[in-house]
Design an enzyme around this catalytic site. Structure first.
Site, short mmCIF file in Angstrom:
data_model
loop_
_atom_site.label_atom_id
_atom_site.label_comp_id
_atom_site.label_asym_id
_atom_site.label_seq_id
_atom_site.Cartn_x
_atom_site.Cartn_y
_atom_site.Cartn_z
N ASN A 1 0.87 -1.17 0.00
CA ASN A 1 0.00 0.00 0.00
C ASN A 1 0.92 1.23 0.00
OD1 ASN A 1 -1.78 2.05 0.51
ND2 ASN A 1 -2.47 1.29 2.51
N LYS B 1 0.22 4.27 -0.37
CA LYS B 1 -0.43 5.44 0.24
C LYS B 1 -0.18 6.71 -0.59
CE LYS B 1 -0.41 3.20 4.68
NZ LYS B 1 -0.37 3.29 6.13
N HIS C 1 -9.77 0.92 4.68
CA HIS C 1 -8.51 1.09 5.41
C HIS C 1 -8.73 2.04 6.60
CE1 HIS C 1 -4.42 2.34 6.37
NE2 HIS C 1 -4.02 1.22 5.79
N GLU D 1 -7.12 4.42 7.72
CA GLU D 1 -6.91 5.85 7.43
C GLU D 1 -8.11 6.45 6.72
OE1 GLU D 1 -3.09 5.38 5.56
OE2 GLU D 1 -2.18 4.95 7.51
N GLU E 1 -5.77 -5.52 10.45
CA GLU E 1 -4.82 -4.43 10.64
C GLU E 1 -5.13 -3.69 11.94
OE1 GLU E 1 -2.65 -2.98 6.94
OE2 GLU E 1 -4.38 -1.71 7.21
N GLY F 1 1.78 2.02 11.04
CA GLY F 1 2.68 3.17 11.05
C GLY F 1 3.42 3.42 12.36
N SER G 1 2.90 -2.41 10.36
CA SER G 1 4.33 -2.46 10.66
C SER G 1 5.00 -3.77 10.23
CB SER G 1 4.57 -2.21 12.15
OG SER G 1 4.18 -0.89 12.49
N GLY H 1 2.77 -1.24 4.37
CA GLY H 1 2.74 0.20 4.11
C GLY H 1 4.15 0.71 3.83
P1 PGA Z 1 2.60 0.23 7.79
O1 PGA Z 1 1.17 0.44 7.11
O2 PGA Z 1 3.18 -1.04 7.20
O3 PGA Z 1 3.38 1.44 7.44
O4 PGA Z 1 2.37 0.08 9.26
C1 PGA Z 1 0.32 -0.65 6.91
C2 PGA Z 1 -0.97 -0.22 6.27
O5 PGA Z 1 -1.44 0.89 6.52
O6 PGA Z 1 -1.56 -0.98 5.50
#
Ligand code: PGA
Length: 254
Positions: A8, A10, A96, A98, A168, A174, A214, A235
């Site tokens: 992803n 982003k 997601h 976010e 998730e 993040g 992560s 991510g």
């Molecule tokens: P991250 O994000 O690997 O940076 O923690 C994962 C995601 O949002 O799918």
């Protein structure tokens, strides 16, 4: 069943030059690597889809980070499932955390998106997971149950094989904090149980249940391999092709 390694990207890769650099690095990192047990999926910002498609990187499947549920029309700023399909996407990340947090997406909207994606031949990557405070208040299982059930309302079992559910935990996205493998496994067991209730065992077994939050080369074992997940949603580390391919190698060779 092949595992899914999903990147992803982003809201990153800010220019055509950066796009070219990313794709070139990606091609270079893939050269000579044998990744036969995994599907590699990249979800760039929609504006990059034609560029990623043109790059024709062998083995790479494209996905979107979001989509609207309507087919076409007066919906300023939105992108429809047919557009995504016609610009080379096979998958769409939906719900997601976010999107839920910054764009106020609710369970009902996620459900409309899941239904529309499936109708249009896109495979939804449905994201579910609890926040830190929900975890602290022992609400993890009830949050997952609510999110999965409502997102899959009116989805028929015949579509189950096209579904991906990504566990998730929001507190892990993040942050570099990751759940213990037994916590991931518990989420997996719960999601499978809900799917079995909705579709029956035979069809529930076709749904891929993956982990996101992560994920890195050093956390892939604890978050994916040990709890027996069907893949990962990555991510930050997907922005570095070397790391993305390294994680793919670890999961592929298991
Ligand atoms: P991250 O994000 O690997 O940076 O923690 C994962 C995601 O949002 O799918």
């Amino acid at each position: 069943m092949s595992k899914l390694i999903i990147g992803n990207l982003k809201m990153n890769i800010l220019s055509p030059a950066q796009q070219e650099q990313y794709l070139n690095l990606f091609k270079k990192e893939l050269t000579g690597k044998k990744i036969n047990n995994c599907e590699l999926i990249l979800c760039p910002p929609a504006i990059h889809l034609p560029g990623f498609q043109k790059a024709k990187i062998k083995k790479i499947i494209l996905g979107a980070q979001n989509m609207f549920w309507e087919e076409k029309g007066s919906y300023t700023g939105e992108i429809s499932p047919s557009m995504l399909k016609n610009f080379g996407c096979a998958y769409a990340i939906l719900g997601h955390s976010e999107r839920r947090r910054y764009f106020c997406e609710r369970d009902e909207e996620v459900n409309l998106k899941v239904i529309s994606a499936l109708k249009n031949g896109l495979k939804p990557i449905l994201c579910v997971g609890e926040s830190k405070s929900e975890k602290e208040n022992n609400q993890t299982l009830s949050v997952i149950t609510r999110q999965v059930k409502s997102a899959l309302e009116k989805v028929s079992r015949a579509k189950a094989e096209n579904l991906v559910v990504a566990y998730e935990p929001i507190w892990s996205v993040g942050t570099d904090e990751i759940p213990k493998s037994n916590e991931v496994m518990e989420a997996r067991v719960l999601i499978f149980k809900i799917l079995t209730g909705l579709f029956g065992t035979k069809y529930a077994e076709k749904v891929k249940i993956i982990y996101g939050g992560s994920v890195s080369a050093s956390t892939a074992k604890q978050t994916c391999l040990d709890p027996g997940m069907d893949g990962v949603l990555i991510g930050r580390e997907s922005l570095v092709p070397y790391e993305f391919i390294k994680i793919s190698g670890i999961i592929n060779d298991k």
